[in-house]
Scaffold this motif. Structure first.
Motif, PDB file in Angstrom:
ATOM      1  N   ILE A   9      -7.655  40.967 -18.488  1.00 23.27           N
ATOM      2  CA  ILE A   9      -6.885  39.786 -18.851  1.00 23.27           C
ATOM      3  C   ILE A   9      -7.856  38.736 -19.379  1.00 23.27           C
ATOM      4  O   ILE A   9      -9.060  38.796 -19.115  1.00 23.27           O
ATOM      5  N   SER A  10      -7.338  37.783 -20.118  1.00 23.38           N
ATOM      6  CA  SER A  10      -8.200  36.733 -20.660  1.00 23.38           C
ATOM      7  C   SER A  10      -8.399  35.627 -19.633  1.00 23.38           C
ATOM      8  O   SER A  10      -7.651  35.518 -18.655  1.00 23.38           O
ATOM      9  N   HIS A  11      -9.384  34.793 -19.855  1.00 27.46           N
ATOM     10  CA  HIS A  11      -9.630  33.687 -18.928  1.00 27.46           C
ATOM     11  C   HIS A  11      -8.496  32.668 -18.977  1.00 27.46           C
ATOM     12  O   HIS A  11      -8.209  31.997 -17.988  1.00 27.46           O
ATOM     13  N   ARG A  12      -7.816  32.563 -20.108  1.00 29.53           N
ATOM     14  CA  ARG A  12      -6.672  31.655 -20.211  1.00 29.53           C
ATOM     15  C   ARG A  12      -5.503  32.160 -19.362  1.00 29.53           C
ATOM     16  O   ARG A  12      -4.790  31.383 -18.734  1.00 29.53           O
ATOM     17  N   GLY A 187     -15.062  31.990 -13.848  1.00 29.57           N
ATOM     18  CA  GLY A 187     -15.386  30.831 -13.030  1.00 29.57           C
ATOM     19  C   GLY A 187     -14.826  29.547 -13.605  1.00 29.57           C
ATOM     20  O   GLY A 187     -14.347  28.670 -12.870  1.00 29.57           O
ATOM     21  N   ARG A 188     -14.863  29.428 -14.903  1.00 25.98           N
ATOM     22  CA  ARG A 188     -14.303  28.242 -15.567  1.00 25.98           C
ATOM     23  C   ARG A 188     -12.789  28.182 -15.345  1.00 25.98           C
ATOM     24  O   ARG A 188     -12.232  27.104 -15.108  1.00 25.98           O
ATOM     25  N   SER A 189     -12.140  29.333 -15.400  1.00 28.90           N
ATOM     26  CA  SER A 189     -10.690  29.375 -15.167  1.00 28.90           C
ATOM     27  C   SER A 189     -10.358  28.944 -13.745  1.00 28.90           C
ATOM     28  O   SER A 189      -9.354  28.266 -13.509  1.00 28.90           O
ATOM     29  N   LEU A 190     -11.199  29.342 -12.783  1.00 29.20           N
ATOM     30  CA  LEU A 190     -10.983  28.960 -11.390  1.00 29.20           C
ATOM     31  C   LEU A 190     -11.069  27.451 -11.229  1.00 29.20           C
ATOM     32  O   LEU A 190     -10.190  26.821 -10.606  1.00 29.20           O
ATOM     33  N   THR A 191     -12.111  26.854 -11.803  1.00 35.20           N
ATOM     34  CA  THR A 191     -12.305  25.402 -11.680  1.00 35.20           C
ATOM     35  C   THR A 191     -11.148  24.629 -12.294  1.00 35.20           C
ATOM     36  O   THR A 191     -10.557  23.746 -11.648  1.00 35.20           O
ATOM     37  N   PHE A 192     -10.812  24.959 -13.528  1.00 33.94           N
ATOM     38  CA  PHE A 192      -9.751  24.225 -14.218  1.00 33.94           C
ATOM     39  C   PHE A 192      -8.371  24.571 -13.658  1.00 33.94           C
ATOM     40  O   PHE A 192      -7.455  23.740 -13.705  1.00 33.94           O
TER      41      PHE A 192
END
Length: 271
Positions: A9-12, A187-192
């Motif tokens: 899956i994508s990060h989005r 990780g960026r997806s988790l933060t946002f």
């Protein structure tokens, strides 16, 4: 489409799924306490940080027993939210509506979509988040005229609900399960994802406090009461939007739990 074929899956999509999972619990919460909000945000942040470093250290590779345990723990989240929705429907919204009918329909669609694998649920997540945010946004906009100046004030005797804090495990567990399947920037997806879900909900909490004032603690579901007070055109109540919002969130949450459970046990099923 190529990412779906490779089982990723994508990060989005991960970002959208994380928002859905946390909002599903928050929108069913009976508390609009700033103290409770701060406690849940803190617990989620700490557990999410632990999950992030766990994925970094293990590279997303876990023993089979750990994967099964994570899948079972994650499956507890939608069942807890379903119980909250059951209480809401029987005690607040429409006690005369046969809850078992809603449960059967929701379970049927969730199992079907979940068996299409996590990638299919992830592709639907963007549409689900859009619908949820539109419903919440419309309700907030229609209640702006009712805002009171003291909505920042904390209510007296605010307490922390420990059961709600336990539910904060949903985001980090989902991250542990899906980070290895995410193509990049997990990780960026988790933060946002955490930041976005709590940002949306603090807006809802502030609106409840602003519109309902000191009476907010007398409502079994303050968020539902906020939707009821909204007006849009000829619609004098927007409570149906709340039902739609919650059902969309529950559908995605249940579908995701089914897909994760099926993929975790698929090798055993083949044997």
């Amino acid at each position: 489409m190529n990412k779906a074929k490779t089982g990723q899956i994508s990060h989005r999509q991960l970002f959208c799924l994380l928002i859905i999972i946390r909002l599903a619990t928050l929108m069913l919460s009976a508390s609009v306490s700033y103290v409770q909000f701060a406690a849940e945000l803190s617990v989620t942040a700490v557990l999410s940080a632990a999950a992030f470093f766990t994925v970094k250290i293990t590279d997303g590779t876990y023993p089979k027993a750990v994967k099964i345990l994570l899948a079972v723990l994650f499956a507890a989240s939608p069942f807890a939210d379903l119980f909250s929705y059951y209480q809401f429907t029987t005690q607040v919204a429409h006690p005369e509506v046969p809850v078992w009918v809603i449960g059967i329909v929701l379970a049927g669609f969730s199992v079907y979509s979940g068996l299409l694998k996590t990638e299919a649920v992830a592709r639907f997540s963007a549409l689900a988040v859009t619908v949820v945010l539109l419903c919440i946004g419309l309700t907030v906009l229609t209640n702006i005229k009712e805002i009171r100046p003291d909505f920042f004030a904390a209510a007296q005797n605010e307490k922390i609900d420990l059961a709600s804090l336990i539910k904060c495990f949903d985001v980090p567990i989902l991250y542990l399960l899906l980070a290895p399947k995410t193509s990049e920037h997990a990780g960026r997806s988790l933060t946002f994802g955490v930041a976005a879900s709590y940002s949306v909900y603090i807006g809802v909490v502030m609106m409840c406090r602003a519109v309902l004032g000191k009476t907010v603690n007398y409502y079994k579901s303050p968020v539902f009461a906020l939707f009821q007070l909204g007006e849009a055109g000829n619609f004098t109540k927007l409570d149906l939007l709340y039902i739609c919002t919650v059902l969309v969130l529950l559908f995605c949450e249940l579908s995701l739990a089914v897909s994760i459970f099926a993929e975790t046990f698929k090798k055993k099923v083949k044997c």
